[in-house]
Motif scaffolding. Structure first.
Motif: not given
Ligand code: GLA
Length: 386
Positions: A76-78, A90-94
């Motif tokens: 869940d990326i904010v 830590s946001r990977g693909w984001g």
């Protein structure tokens, strides 16, 4: 993917309560028909956008907060769009969409807060440009939502910058350009130096394109990609000290033999020079409707990628050899950076189903791995669905 199932997923992730409607967008993946490892050498390439890709749902918010969720990942990326956006492992693909938003920030595009959902029917990280796809999609959506739609070439350049600067992969422009500029039933003949481009009708006649996924992760592909890039730069410098060429694609094969002693660098330069010739030959074959000649050029390209450029590998070679041994296939090659990922084949349309069964079995027999194959059409570039 059906809009209904995208809507269902969006509401599962974010709920229904909201004043704004959800808008949906699509960006296609791409295959590189011919012109592999040519874009960063400043030459002509010929990719095409394919009917599998990444879908997005976009619901505007009255703030500058962006939420990102995906049907393929739990994360869940904010992120606040009011602050500077920076890379975060830590946001990977984001990081792919975030890299684009950071480029849009630099261009002073007015970014609106949103609830964003991504979903895909494109294998991810498999050489079909899933990264370019999500980057181009993000640039297209946010620019449109800001009321400042950007030119498709500008979108491709922004997406490439995100990949180069934010992600750290020094890729060329081919993938982003193909995702942005794709045209149904056409190949894109693109000059990666000037960005001049033309469409070449892809009249496949009795044949169709089948993607062959090795399901082998492209291990270390980025570092090996950078090694090839450096090798090409060295080969060019050696040629430039004795000839007047500006780009490696302009190298004459005789000059390569004369000016480059290192056998590895010589092979790399020969691939670039011969692949460039094949792009022109392939475009000519398509223009005169000679699909068999086009297919033969694909096999030749694969051989060069395997022997001279050395970016193939057992899995990709097995897919291409298996395809070549099948009487219903007239051409095949690996697609993209290599070292795993996907190849594609030109297969007689009446025999697609049996070909898919055949190639999956062949691949399993020779590698012990489970590969997959699926037919694709050639489609338009990034666009809004509803
Ligand atoms: C990757 C890169 C492209 C191109 C291909 C090889 O897909 O992103 O820019 O260099 O490899 O043709």
């Amino acid at each position: 993917m059906e809009i209904k199932s995208l809507q269902k997923l969006f509401y599962q992730l974010y709920g229904r309560e909201d004043p704004y409607p959800v808008e949906f967008y699509f960006a296609p993946g791409r295959i590189c028909l011919i012109g592999e490892h040519i874009d960063y050498n400043g030459g002509w390439v010929m990719p095409a956008a394919i009917s599998r890709g990444i879908y997005a749902g976009f619901r505007k918010e009255d703030n500058q907060i962006m939420w990102m969720r995906s049907g393929m990942d739990e994360r869940d990326i904010v992120c606040s769009l009011a602050a500077e956006i920076t890379y975060d492992e830590s946001r990977g693909w984001g990081n792919y969409p975030l890299g684009v938003l950071s480029e849009l920030q630099k261009k002073k595009i007015d970014l609106t807060g949103a609830e964003l959902m991504f979903n895909s029917d494109l294998p991810i990280g498999a050489g079909l440009s899933s990264s370019a796809c999500v980057e181009v999609l993000t640039a297209y959506m946010f620019a449109e939502q800001a009321g400042t739609p950007l030119d498709r070439t500008e979108i491709a350049l922004i997406a490439q910058k995100a990949e180069n600067n934010f992600i750290g992969v020094k890729c060329g422009i081919m993938d982003q350009f193909a995702v942005a500029h794709g045209k149904a039933n056409n190949a894109i003949l693109l000059n990666c130096d000037t960005l001049e481009h033309a469409y070449v009708p892809l009249k496949l006649g009795d044949y169709r394109l089948v993607v062959l996924n090795t399901n082998k992760q492209r291990q270390l592909s980025e570092s090996k990609y950078h090694v090839r890039l450096a090798e090409c730069q060295t080969a060019l410098a050696l040629l430039q000290s004795k000839t007047g060429i500006l780009r490696l694609v302009q190298a004459d094969p005789r000059d390569i033999d004369k000016c480059i002693n290192d056998p590895v660098l010589r092979k790399r330069a020969h691939h670039v020079s011969s692949e460039q010739r094949r792009v022109q030959e392939a475009a000519a074959a398509l223009r005169r409707g000679d699909i068999e000649a086009f297919g033969a050029i694909l096999f030749a390209s694969h051989r060069s990628l395997k022997e001279d450029y050395e970016v193939s590998g057992h899995e990709l070679d097995t897919m291409v050899t298996g395809a070549q041994e099948n009487p219903n296939c007239i051409g095949a090659k690996m697609s993209g950076a290599g070292f795993g990922g996907c190849a594609f084949a030109l297969v007689k349309k009446d025999a697609i189903e049996s070909f898919i069964v055949y190639i999956e079995q062949y691949y399993h027999r020779h590698t012990g791995r489970k590969g997959s194959a699926f037919m694709v059409d050639v489609v338009d570039g990034v666009h809004k669905l509803i």
